[in-house]
Motif scaffolding. Sequence first.
Motif, mmCIF file in Angstrom:
data_model
loop_
_atom_site.group_PDB
_atom_site.id
_atom_site.type_symbol
_atom_site.label_atom_id
_atom_site.label_comp_id
_atom_site.label_asym_id
_atom_site.label_seq_id
_atom_site.Cartn_x
_atom_site.Cartn_y
_atom_site.Cartn_z
ATOM 1 N N ASN A 93 0.798 -1.221 0.000
ATOM 2 C CA ASN A 93 0.000 0.000 0.000
ATOM 3 C C ASN A 93 0.833 1.274 0.000
ATOM 4 O OD1 ASN A 93 -2.463 -1.265 -0.132
ATOM 5 N ND2 ASN A 93 -2.668 -1.429 2.073
ATOM 6 N N SER A 94 2.127 1.193 -0.323
ATOM 7 C CA SER A 94 2.950 2.400 -0.306
ATOM 8 C C SER A 94 2.476 3.410 -1.341
ATOM 9 C CB SER A 94 4.425 2.057 -0.517
ATOM 10 O OG SER A 94 4.618 1.474 -1.794
ATOM 11 N N GLY A 95 2.026 2.947 -2.502
ATOM 12 C CA GLY A 95 1.495 3.852 -3.525
ATOM 13 C C GLY A 95 0.219 4.526 -3.068
ATOM 14 N N LEU A 96 -0.649 3.780 -2.422
ATOM 15 C CA LEU A 96 -1.890 4.349 -1.901
ATOM 16 C C LEU A 96 -1.591 5.429 -0.862
ATOM 17 C CD1 LEU A 96 -4.981 4.421 -1.612
ATOM 18 C CD2 LEU A 96 -4.768 2.521 0.010
ATOM 19 N N GLU A 97 -0.638 5.160 0.016
ATOM 20 C CA GLU A 97 -0.262 6.144 1.031
ATOM 21 C C GLU A 97 0.276 7.417 0.387
ATOM 22 O OE1 GLU A 97 0.413 8.253 4.403
ATOM 23 O OE2 GLU A 97 -0.815 6.451 4.198
ATOM 24 N N LYS A 119 -10.816 -0.953 -4.648
ATOM 25 C CA LYS A 119 -11.196 -1.853 -3.558
ATOM 26 C C LYS A 119 -11.921 -1.085 -2.461
ATOM 27 C CE LYS A 119 -6.908 -4.269 -4.377
ATOM 28 N NZ LYS A 119 -5.537 -3.965 -4.154
ATOM 29 N N ASP A 120 -12.778 -1.799 -1.724
ATOM 30 C CA ASP A 120 -13.504 -1.180 -0.617
ATOM 31 C C ASP A 120 -12.571 -0.614 0.452
ATOM 32 O OD1 ASP A 120 -15.998 -1.635 -1.722
ATOM 33 O OD2 ASP A 120 -16.295 -3.529 -0.674
ATOM 34 N N SER A 121 -11.459 -1.290 0.710
ATOM 35 C CA SER A 121 -10.527 -0.809 1.734
ATOM 36 C C SER A 121 -9.933 0.548 1.349
ATOM 37 C CB SER A 121 -9.406 -1.831 1.968
ATOM 38 O OG SER A 121 -8.677 -2.048 0.773
ATOM 39 N N GLU A 122 -9.727 0.783 0.058
ATOM 40 C CA GLU A 122 -9.218 2.076 -0.410
ATOM 41 C C GLU A 122 -10.264 3.160 -0.218
ATOM 42 O OE1 GLU A 122 -8.102 1.476 -4.484
ATOM 43 O OE2 GLU A 122 -6.851 -0.235 -3.964
ATOM 44 N N ILE A 123 -11.517 2.825 -0.437
ATOM 45 C CA ILE A 123 -12.603 3.782 -0.253
ATOM 46 C C ILE A 123 -12.660 4.213 1.210
ATOM 47 C CG2 ILE A 123 -15.123 4.060 -0.272
ATOM 48 C CD1 ILE A 123 -15.111 2.185 -2.764
ATOM 49 N N THR A 124 -12.576 3.249 2.112
ATOM 50 C CA THR A 124 -12.606 3.548 3.549
ATOM 51 C C THR A 124 -11.450 4.459 3.935
ATOM 52 O OG1 THR A 124 -13.672 1.426 3.980
ATOM 53 C CG2 THR A 124 -12.612 2.519 5.859
ATOM 54 N N THR A 128 -11.702 8.393 5.299
ATOM 55 C CA THR A 128 -11.110 8.743 6.584
ATOM 56 C C THR A 128 -10.078 9.854 6.428
ATOM 57 O OG1 THR A 128 -11.437 6.496 7.385
ATOM 58 C CG2 THR A 128 -9.811 7.844 8.560
ATOM 59 N N ARG A 129 -9.192 9.728 5.458
ATOM 60 C CA ARG A 129 -8.078 10.657 5.311
ATOM 61 C C ARG A 129 -8.471 11.977 4.661
ATOM 62 N NH1 ARG A 129 -2.922 8.063 4.834
ATOM 63 N NH2 ARG A 129 -2.094 10.111 4.297
ATOM 64 N N LEU A 130 -9.354 11.938 3.677
ATOM 65 C CA LEU A 130 -9.661 13.148 2.916
ATOM 66 C C LEU A 130 -10.895 13.876 3.422
ATOM 67 C CD1 LEU A 130 -8.821 11.642 -0.577
ATOM 68 C CD2 LEU A 130 -7.370 13.136 0.816
ATOM 69 N N GLY A 131 -11.704 13.191 4.193
ATOM 70 C CA GLY A 131 -12.836 13.803 4.887
ATOM 71 C C GLY A 131 -13.649 14.787 4.074
ATOM 72 N N ALA A 132 -13.780 15.996 4.595
ATOM 73 C CA ALA A 132 -14.645 17.020 4.008
ATOM 74 C C ALA A 132 -14.161 17.491 2.635
ATOM 75 C CB ALA A 132 -14.739 18.207 4.956
ATOM 76 N N HIS A 133 -12.905 17.234 2.296
ATOM 77 C CA HIS A 133 -12.382 17.655 0.995
ATOM 78 C C HIS A 133 -12.819 16.720 -0.124
ATOM 79 C CE1 HIS A 133 -9.907 20.620 2.963
ATOM 80 N NE2 HIS A 133 -9.462 19.675 3.773
ATOM 81 N N LEU A 134 -13.272 15.552 0.250
ATOM 82 C CA LEU A 134 -13.647 14.526 -0.715
ATOM 83 C C LEU A 134 -15.053 14.803 -1.241
ATOM 84 C CD1 LEU A 134 -12.615 11.868 -1.933
ATOM 85 C CD2 LEU A 134 -13.632 10.678 0.007
ATOM 86 N N GLU A 135 -15.160 14.951 -2.560
ATOM 87 C CA GLU A 135 -16.466 15.240 -3.166
ATOM 88 C C GLU A 135 -17.159 13.999 -3.707
ATOM 89 O OE1 GLU A 135 -16.667 18.583 -5.742
ATOM 90 O OE2 GLU A 135 -16.663 19.793 -3.926
ATOM 91 N N GLY A 136 -16.400 12.915 -3.836
ATOM 92 C CA GLY A 136 -16.996 11.692 -4.339
ATOM 93 C C GLY A 136 -15.956 10.616 -4.527
ATOM 94 N N ILE A 137 -16.453 9.418 -4.773
ATOM 95 C CA ILE A 137 -15.627 8.236 -4.996
ATOM 96 C C ILE A 137 -16.015 7.655 -6.349
ATOM 97 C CG2 ILE A 137 -15.158 5.861 -4.241
ATOM 98 C CD1 ILE A 137 -14.114 7.739 -2.174
ATOM 99 N N VAL A 138 -15.013 7.276 -7.141
ATOM 100 C CA VAL A 138 -15.265 6.545 -8.379
ATOM 101 C C VAL A 138 -14.733 5.136 -8.166
ATOM 102 C CG1 VAL A 138 -14.763 6.326 -10.840
ATOM 103 C CG2 VAL A 138 -15.093 8.594 -9.832
ATOM 104 N N TYR A 139 -15.623 4.173 -8.241
ATOM 105 C CA TYR A 139 -15.259 2.776 -8.079
ATOM 106 C C TYR A 139 -14.798 2.253 -9.436
ATOM 107 C CZ TYR A 139 -15.783 -2.205 -7.094
ATOM 108 O OH TYR A 139 -15.561 -3.558 -6.951
ATOM 109 N N LEU A 140 -13.578 1.744 -9.490
ATOM 110 C CA LEU A 140 -12.993 1.246 -10.728
ATOM 111 C C LEU A 140 -12.547 -0.198 -10.530
ATOM 112 C CD1 LEU A 140 -12.069 2.138 -13.623
ATOM 113 C CD2 LEU A 140 -9.836 2.563 -12.606
#
Length: 183
Positions: A93-97, A119-124, A128-140
């Motif tokens: 997960n170093s790239g995700l971090e 993956k669902d774990s990436e969405i979670t 958590t990390r981006l909180g209020a700045h996050l406007e949406g999620i695109v599931y790919l």
Amino acid sequence: MEIYAPSLRSFPADSMLVMATLPVVDWNDCLLRDLRSLDKQASIRAYAAMVMIDPFACWEDFADLLKEARISGVTNFPPASIIEQATDGMPINSGLELELRRMEWFASLGFKILFVAAKDSEITMAETRLGAHLEGIVYLPEEALARRICDEMGLISLGQQASSMPRFSFLHATTSQQTRRKK
């Protein structure tokens, strides 16, 4: 909602989306060149598609050019989890971090964030990390990579599901909400 991905122009018409995950096109360089040539008077309501794990990018230049082009959002497309491969001695997960840290940095500059996850774990983690700045999620999901690149690739709404965050998918897109392959 629109994802601005000028690098998709580099692929032959009707290529599969999986081509966008291969190291055959410098995504961020394509974006930089396009941003430098954009009409600065036109405001683009879009999320600029960027490879957030690019070790050579000058992120300050991106931020400046995005602001000049009046593009107010960024997205991690293609996402690190699809691009990076596990190697000896490197956590998976170093790239995700790294991707999340870069997106936090863009958010600190006032950019809107659209997170692409496989993956669902990436969405979670993103919620958590981006909180209020996050406007949406695109599931790919992996199956979406078999889709063909075309001038307009639709995003479909998946609703908000278990969270308050709007979610979208490329998988079975048929609606008018689009991501575009700009000509």
